[in-house]
Motif scaffolding. Sequence first.
Motif, mmCIF file in Angstrom:
data_model
loop_
_atom_site.group_PDB
_atom_site.id
_atom_site.type_symbol
_atom_site.label_atom_id
_atom_site.label_comp_id
_atom_site.label_asym_id
_atom_site.label_seq_id
_atom_site.Cartn_x
_atom_site.Cartn_y
_atom_site.Cartn_z
ATOM 1 N N ALA A 114 0.780 -1.140 0.033
ATOM 2 C CA ALA A 114 -0.194 0.071 -0.074
ATOM 3 C C ALA A 114 0.687 1.186 -0.087
ATOM 4 O O ALA A 114 0.689 2.259 -0.705
ATOM 5 N N GLY A 115 1.859 1.286 0.903
ATOM 6 C CA GLY A 115 2.782 2.271 0.829
ATOM 7 C C GLY A 115 3.553 2.694 -0.717
ATOM 8 O O GLY A 115 3.435 3.704 -1.017
ATOM 9 N N ASP A 155 -1.532 12.633 3.555
ATOM 10 C CA ASP A 155 -2.046 12.627 2.199
ATOM 11 C C ASP A 155 -1.506 11.049 1.707
ATOM 12 O O ASP A 155 -2.599 10.512 1.007
ATOM 13 N N LEU A 156 -0.231 10.586 1.915
ATOM 14 C CA LEU A 156 0.300 9.574 1.487
ATOM 15 C C LEU A 156 -0.718 8.127 2.024
ATOM 16 O O LEU A 156 -0.921 7.334 1.535
ATOM 17 N N VAL A 157 -0.735 8.432 3.542
ATOM 18 C CA VAL A 157 -1.433 7.113 4.184
ATOM 19 C C VAL A 157 -3.061 7.260 3.738
ATOM 20 O O VAL A 157 -3.334 6.263 3.629
ATOM 21 N N ALA A 161 1.092 3.935 -3.172
ATOM 22 C CA ALA A 161 0.624 5.369 -2.597
ATOM 23 C C ALA A 161 1.447 6.481 -3.509
ATOM 24 O O ALA A 161 1.145 7.343 -3.793
ATOM 25 N N ARG A 213 -4.057 7.665 0.819
ATOM 26 C CA ARG A 213 -4.110 7.110 -0.518
ATOM 27 C C ARG A 213 -3.898 5.588 -0.263
ATOM 28 O O ARG A 213 -4.596 4.723 -0.691
ATOM 29 N N ALA A 214 -2.839 5.118 0.870
ATOM 30 C CA ALA A 214 -2.567 3.977 1.027
ATOM 31 C C ALA A 214 -3.670 3.220 1.776
ATOM 32 O O ALA A 214 -3.810 2.007 1.363
ATOM 33 N N SER A 215 -4.503 3.905 2.395
ATOM 34 C CA SER A 215 -5.840 3.278 3.129
ATOM 35 C C SER A 215 -6.642 2.889 1.965
ATOM 36 O O SER A 215 -7.323 1.935 2.006
ATOM 37 N N GLU A 216 -6.981 3.796 0.629
ATOM 38 C CA GLU A 216 -7.764 3.339 -0.326
ATOM 39 C C GLU A 216 -7.274 2.070 -0.956
ATOM 40 O O GLU A 216 -8.177 1.301 -1.377
ATOM 41 N N ILE A 217 -6.024 2.065 -1.118
ATOM 42 C CA ILE A 217 -5.265 1.021 -1.470
ATOM 43 C C ILE A 217 -5.820 -0.538 -0.930
ATOM 44 O O ILE A 217 -5.826 -1.374 -1.344
#
Length: 382
Positions: free
Chosen positions: A89-90, A223-225, A93, A227-231
Amino acid sequence: MGERFETRTVHIGHKPLRQVASKSTPIYQTSVFAFSGLEDVERYYAGEGEYLYTRNGNPNQAELALAVARLEQAEAGVSAASGMGAIMAGLLAVLGPGDHVLASHELYGGTYALLHKELSRFGIELECVDLRQRSSLAPHVRPQTKLLFMETITNPLLSVPDLPYWIGEAKRYGLAVMVDNTFATPYLVRPIQLGADLVVHSATKYIGGHSDVTAGVLVGRRDLVGRASEIVVNYGASLSPFEAWLTARGLKTLALRMERQCDNASEVARFLRNHSAVKRTYYPDPASTSFFHRGKQGAMISFCLADEEKVYDFFRALDWIKLAPSLAGVETSVSHPVTTSHRALTEEQRREAGITQGLIRLSVGIEAVEDIIAELDRALRS
Ligand SMILES: Cc1ncc(COP(=O)(O)O)c(C=O)c1O
């Protein structure tokens, strides 16, 4: 409630408990959350309600992610079904098709496989860089380079890249930095404070601490986390409520465990360095860990037998120290990188990396250090 036995059996015991002040967090072992009406559903989608469906979010996942984010001094966090789920996920992202990623040449095998075998199929290119000595990233950086990925303490040779230096170097070229802090934990190192954008944990290891869960956590820039949560949700890599609960429960004793395990490891490393059956001991030296908190060097040690042919005898002679290809539990355990974690490497790759037949990786636990040393001594003399 319906009158009939069949209906009553299903509904009779359930009462949603909204205001129960339990001292410890309950396990929200539910795949979905109930709504009082369609207005309530609308409120959820307007961002006012927290939970819908456990793959999208659950209080136990949230507790774990928040706890690790706070300990790492990060803005936000997300949990995942494993360390690899959190790493995926990271990476996704930050990276997209055509991007180039720089990573330490000493990389956990699963991370290497994810980048080399899977993300390469999305047009993401991996380049491994030797981070053991300070040097410039200039020869490696291209317009498409987006990320530098490294581990705080590497596996199995336990080298420590100069994190403050490499983060500074990556920032000179506008790269994001992601650090796998599994071996060090925020007890020893907080890479976000040093400028990293993302920090990832195989929470299966020290964060959980009891070898009874598989879990991952990613923390860092909001912001990155986000996006990673959506992933995590879209790829189906969410952590189960029970695993999240067990991990958050284990985390409470992280400081106690780490203190004891690091102190034990430092004594065991001293013992191994002076043992005639041991050719070489790998344990981070204080000069390389000046940016660690508390003056401790971690609780992992690797060592190579003087007579590498005796490695089978060594494992056979152990009694209560178990051969287990993982690490970081409260029990001391040993593993053999050549036949387990680094089995996929060719003989030549292993030789280049210094991973030989006689190399043993030791995860030091919380037991009495005298007993750990006595057990190792017995096996080394066998
Ligand atoms: C440093 C490191 N990172 C990531 C992972 C992957 O974690 P998991 O097995 O929880 O997916 C491991 C597993 O051993 C690891 O040692």
